[in-house]
Design a protein around this motif. Sequence first.
Motif, PDB file in Angstrom:
ATOM      1  N   UNK A   1       5.086 -37.876  37.466  1.00 26.70           N
ATOM      2  CA  UNK A   1       3.788 -37.511  37.951  1.00 26.70           C
ATOM      3  C   UNK A   1       2.545 -37.902  37.243  1.00 26.70           C
ATOM      4  N   UNK A   2       2.741 -37.987  36.182  1.00 27.12           N
ATOM      5  CA  UNK A   2       1.639 -37.884  35.119  1.00 27.12           C
ATOM      6  C   UNK A   2       1.354 -39.217  34.183  1.00 27.12           C
ATOM      7  N   UNK A   3       2.501 -39.912  34.225  1.00 27.96           N
ATOM      8  CA  UNK A   3       2.574 -40.967  33.453  1.00 27.96           C
ATOM      9  C   UNK A   3       2.665 -42.210  33.827  1.00 27.96           C
ATOM     10  N   UNK A   4       1.868 -43.585  33.714  1.00 25.44           N
ATOM     11  CA  UNK A   4       2.258 -44.721  34.413  1.00 25.44           C
ATOM     12  C   UNK A   4       3.804 -45.203  34.497  1.00 25.44           C
ATOM     13  N   UNK A   5       4.637 -44.948  33.524  1.00 22.40           N
ATOM     14  CA  UNK A   5       5.773 -45.500  33.437  1.00 22.40           C
ATOM     15  C   UNK A   5       6.743 -44.517  32.641  1.00 22.40           C
ATOM     16  N   UNK A   6       7.268 -43.595  33.330  1.00 25.55           N
ATOM     17  CA  UNK A   6       8.102 -42.463  32.641  1.00 25.55           C
ATOM     18  C   UNK A   6       9.188 -42.920  31.633  1.00 25.55           C
ATOM     19  N   UNK A   7       9.818 -44.126  32.364  1.00 27.64           N
ATOM     20  CA  UNK A   7      10.817 -44.493  31.336  1.00 27.64           C
ATOM     21  C   UNK A   7      10.504 -45.048  29.943  1.00 27.64           C
ATOM     22  N   UNK A   8       9.179 -45.961  30.234  1.00 21.62           N
ATOM     23  CA  UNK A   8       8.588 -46.659  28.931  1.00 21.62           C
ATOM     24  C   UNK A   8       8.043 -45.234  28.178  1.00 21.62           C
ATOM     25  N   UNK A   9       7.624 -44.418  28.513  1.00 21.94           N
ATOM     26  CA  UNK A   9       6.833 -43.455  27.990  1.00 21.94           C
ATOM     27  C   UNK A   9       7.788 -42.733  26.898  1.00 21.94           C
ATOM     28  N   UNK A  10       8.974 -42.233  27.495  1.00 24.24           N
ATOM     29  CA  UNK A  10       9.770 -41.787  26.642  1.00 24.24           C
ATOM     30  C   UNK A  10      10.267 -42.691  25.365  1.00 24.24           C
ATOM     31  N   UNK A  11      10.721 -43.657  25.837  1.00 24.07           N
ATOM     32  CA  UNK A  11      11.118 -44.701  24.684  1.00 24.07           C
ATOM     33  C   UNK A  11       9.761 -44.875  23.691  1.00 24.07           C
ATOM     34  N   UNK A  12       8.546 -44.828  24.177  1.00 23.14           N
ATOM     35  CA  UNK A  12       7.589 -45.066  23.232  1.00 23.14           C
ATOM     36  C   UNK A  12       7.501 -43.999  22.111  1.00 23.14           C
ATOM     37  N   UNK A  13       7.757 -42.633  22.604  1.00 23.43           N
ATOM     38  CA  UNK A  13       7.522 -41.460  22.227  1.00 23.43           C
ATOM     39  C   UNK A  13       8.665 -41.404  21.094  1.00 23.43           C
ATOM     40  N   UNK A  14       9.909 -41.937  21.529  1.00 16.45           N
ATOM     41  CA  UNK A  14      11.114 -42.013  20.497  1.00 16.45           C
ATOM     42  C   UNK A  14      10.736 -42.754  19.208  1.00 16.45           C
ATOM     43  N   UNK A  15      10.204 -43.955  19.706  1.00 19.33           N
ATOM     44  CA  UNK A  15       9.919 -44.938  18.457  1.00 19.33           C
ATOM     45  C   UNK A  15       8.716 -44.373  17.781  1.00 19.33           C
ATOM     46  N   UNK A  16       7.677 -43.613  18.519  1.00 18.62           N
ATOM     47  CA  UNK A  16       6.501 -43.100  17.375  1.00 18.62           C
ATOM     48  C   UNK A  16       7.146 -41.877  16.642  1.00 18.62           C
ATOM     49  N   UNK A  17       8.044 -41.111  17.031  1.00 20.36           N
ATOM     50  CA  UNK A  17       8.407 -39.836  16.185  1.00 20.36           C
ATOM     51  C   UNK A  17       9.462 -40.459  14.932  1.00 20.36           C
ATOM     52  N   UNK A  18      10.228 -41.442  15.635  1.00 20.38           N
ATOM     53  CA  UNK A  18      11.037 -41.889  14.636  1.00 20.38           C
ATOM     54  C   UNK A  18      10.452 -42.844  13.410  1.00 20.38           C
ATOM     55  N   UNK A  19       9.364 -43.472  13.953  1.00 28.77           N
ATOM     56  CA  UNK A  19       8.521 -44.344  13.260  1.00 28.77           C
ATOM     57  C   UNK A  19       9.350 -45.838  13.050  1.00 28.77           C
ATOM     58  N   UNK A  20      10.132 -45.927  14.339  1.00 31.83           N
ATOM     59  CA  UNK A  20      11.100 -47.110  14.222  1.00 31.83           C
ATOM     60  C   UNK A  20      11.053 -47.886  15.716  1.00 31.83           C
TER      61      UNK A  20
END
Lengths: 323, 323, 323, 323
Positions: free
Chosen positions: A125-144
Amino acid sequence: MNYQHILEQVSQEASALAGEGNVASYIPELAKVPPERFGMALVTLDGQVFSTGDASERFSVQSISKVFLLALAIRQVGEKLFERVGKEPSGNPFNSLVQLEYEHGIPRNPFINAGALVMTDVLLEHLPDAKAAVLDFARLLSGSSEVDYDYAVAASERATGFTNIALANFLKAHGNLHHPVEQVVDAYFHHCSLSMSCLELARSFLFLANHGILPHPTSQPINQSTNQPANQSTNQPARLLSVSQTKRLNAVMLTCGFYDEAGEFAFRVGLPGKSGVGGGIAAIMPGHWAAAVWSPEINRFGNSVRGMKALELLTTLTGESIF
Amino acid sequence: MNYQHILEQVSQEASALAGEGNVASYIPELAKVPPERFGMALVTLDGQVFSTGDASERFSVQSISKVFLLALAIRQVGEKLFERVGKEPSGNPFNSLVQLEYEHGIPRNPFINAGALVMTDVLLEHLPDAKAAVLDFARLLSGSSEVDYDYAVAASERATGFTNIALANFLKAHGNLHHPVEQVVDAYFHHCSLSMSCLELARSFLFLANHGILPHPTSQPINQSTNQPANQSTNQPARLLSVSQTKRLNAVMLTCGFYDEAGEFAFRVGLPGKSGVGGGIAAIMPGHWAAAVWSPEINRFGNSVRGMKALELLTTLTGESIF
Amino acid sequence: MNYQHILEQVSQEASALAGEGNVASYIPELAKVPPERFGMALVTLDGQVFSTGDASERFSVQSISKVFLLALAIRQVGEKLFERVGKEPSGNPFNSLVQLEYEHGIPRNPFINAGALVMTDVLLEHLPDAKAAVLDFARLLSGSSEVDYDYAVAASERATGFTNIALANFLKAHGNLHHPVEQVVDAYFHHCSLSMSCLELARSFLFLANHGILPHPTSQPINQSTNQPANQSTNQPARLLSVSQTKRLNAVMLTCGFYDEAGEFAFRVGLPGKSGVGGGIAAIMPGHWAAAVWSPEINRFGNSVRGMKALELLTTLTGESIF
Amino acid sequence: MNYQHILEQVSQEASALAGEGNVASYIPELAKVPPERFGMALVTLDGQVFSTGDASERFSVQSISKVFLLALAIRQVGEKLFERVGKEPSGNPFNSLVQLEYEHGIPRNPFINAGALVMTDVLLEHLPDAKAAVLDFARLLSGSSEVDYDYAVAASERATGFTNIALANFLKAHGNLHHPVEQVVDAYFHHCSLSMSCLELARSFLFLANHGILPHPTSQPINQSTNQPANQSTNQPARLLSVSQTKRLNAVMLTCGFYDEAGEFAFRVGLPGKSGVGGGIAAIMPGHWAAAVWSPEINRFGNSVRGMKALELLTTLTGESIF
């Protein structure tokens, strides 16, 4: 504290439990993982990194990804999330369909599958692409930036995950799913298929041990709508959640993070954490460190046998726990 | 930290909730308590004492006494206790009779009534006088020899507590009660009737914030079989539970201490604690302090409305929680 | 119809199932019964009597006595009985404590133990001596003054029947028991201990196949308050229940008479009936006859293995059923 | 018996209940039906036909179609059907998802939705076109080639029937659905949409009152694989089910035909029958007649308020019931 030495001792002692438990077989792709694998990593708030065994090997994090969903959902809608999902332990040996029915479509907490489906619906409902958002978040958090979904696992679960599809339809029947069932379960199965190593997972959980601030050097203020560092030029640590939000997310991990063994994990280990049927567990010692362990053999509750033992040994040997 | 100032602020803000909730009425004696009462106390490991309102007035601690039972039972039989009682949150809105039946007479955790009946049965097996032992223990912990049972409350519950008598008979039917039902429920109803003030309760919980060691000046090594200071002449602090036992008891409080609101309390307050239908709540900040609050108006889950709010404000204003 | 020949054929075929099932062992006195016993009797409305095997040997009728309770309770309070007890099949594999809790102390139907405890409470309210009344009623129906309680069985159950005592206390907690628990369970355990033969049982059920009228020659109009023949001089058959009341009692037998095998019994046998853990079953063919069978080996649902088979063969060989 | 007179009296007395209950609204198409409609028909084995009110108006039979599924499934696989579906009353106020979970994907009986989904799956295995087969069977039984599905109702349910889709997925997860979920639910929703009048329904149930033989003049021996009259030239009555199969199907109707009111219907009416949320009820008096009633206002259990009352009056006024 000589964490490196302790990790090695933990690894050795936990190896006595090899052969207990079984590799998750309900998803064909997961069943292929060699059962003897064991890895563990611990990263401290001041930037030290310790690891042992297969700590760099990626595995299917499965339900551990629900922590990323919860952090993102709280960032998007705050406490309003809890109008659509509870925060009490599910606490009975019967699975969540029963409670969902008794409680009219409100999942008991964010970490049962029904709860994660609702969080996925919130993100849609709130993010343009929920699938991409979770992946981006995991990349941001892990730094990888190499962290990725395992698309074979996602497809495997998409073809056989009838219980989850049943749950999604049941949520829909109760009006607690606003998007089409197909869209929600597709995103959900991808979230579960996230593939990360112990080192990446431990690093990803560090902000939860740090009152909500992403501590590692690459950290940046995070733009609320893109979930990316707002400004590439600054070097300020990024606040992802408020102190209070972080406390609350950690509380949910402690009371609900281990299916029907939340009490057992709190009792033996004494740390907030989250497990996945891939055999991974991530946990935090607030103010100090985050750790992740991986061993694919799980018990009948879905939690890694050696993983739980390793974390119990870690808190016993270090004397560190939240209690 | 200016705890005195904070307690006063908490007391004032929490008073806005006066009138929400209802005084427990299922025991006639409890129904007589004036609903507007409010008291709060905080004692630190280094001996400081803070309080506000009716902190010296005694009230019926009810289920908070289950913490004393658990500490005593662990002292007597250690981890073997958990062969007869579980350690998972009960976590569903239906009461414990159901789970007891599904799980063949093993209470889900020590803090539901069935669990306390089993602990009482354990104490009857190992202590010459289980009724006296719990009272002596409460006096030892609180440092107050005037702490006593409220015999009118015990008699009141004895005459009307048919659900608890049903539970005891059901446990007996499953072989999980070794003593006669009459004897167990008589001791149990007395334990529940324990009458203490916030100051006494806060002091009594301090050893749980202190890794199992009774910290106050009158402390003595405790004789295992009498549960009394072993040697009146020494001035050594008394270890009541090991570090590991204390961690585990605190974990049980966090996951199971608030009936079907354990998740809510962890989420809002973020401390291990235990509530009673008399309107009391005791909670600890490990390594720092113990606190108790009393306000007789309880919500539909049996937890004090103003008490929960007060502890939430306390952790918000101090920034202190285990997470 | 050559019922005698059919009974003998049934007896022979059913004997193939000897050794399947187990004699009820939860009451020590019941466990002493020789497992190989088998008796069967059929009495017709026109006064014919057929029997085979141990049809004259008395056994513990246990739950079959609940039919007598229901008839007496309907006589005393009519449809008002169903304000305190339901009339739906309990229909799930979990025992009645669960449903009692979900449904706030209203037993699901008169034939689960909780329902019989409520009926006993009703009788205690309206009859001078509920224990004597049930015994007198059984003697009247069977035409045998030698029918009696087995006081050893009653005492045995009184000493070990903790689940039933739990149920009674739980009913009391919900306000659905007006007399003291002790008094109700004492009467209840006596009712269960009623000792009758197949011949006596079959005769006792005949009025239910006769639209509520006691058909045998000794029948007399029954005085409502004494439950005895009103007038020793007349020879009129006695109406015990109205046509409509009889229909309703029979309906309750069909839908609720066999614990969690009501559907199975209706499916295989197709007659209203009631079983007991002593291994007895009584059943009726409305407008034609009543039958009783006894074989102590019961299945996991508490129903006699050979007894159910014998009645299935009876309806198959005669082609008689209500459907 | 003057059935015509009785039907008219029944119709008049039952009209007092108009306004009680509500028209089913969960399917938009059903919500459009005028609530005041009332029709009733009774057909005897010797060919007499009686009716009153809107007895010729077609309505959505919904769950009454499950009786046709059960007859067809028994014809195809006999007792083996009961390896995949139980035959006990569901008997609790919670819906079937719960029991399905407790009982590992085996629906409690053929008349709950999950049971009908399994029967549909069975038909898909043995008949070339399960959707057509059920329609043909209804036409054969009713003697009316104009009986048809209401495709608008089927489409309406297809778009909103998430609970049934959840059930189908859950059955699939437990391996108790052999065909694709989409295919099963599509056929199922069509079966439910069958549109028939009281006269057609009563006629359709007549074979169940006739020991399995289709009695009306157009009857023909039925070809097992086509479910059509085998031989257009003969005039023999057609046997659809054996005597024993018929007894069993009728037993399932009596114990399971009215959701959580099976006991109530047996108690008040005393006939085997089946209801649908469209407000229809069909019932039989074995050896005598079949009847159908329709009134769209249903109670909270999903059964027609005036329909149940009408059948209760019918058995009271005629004195006819199976008990």
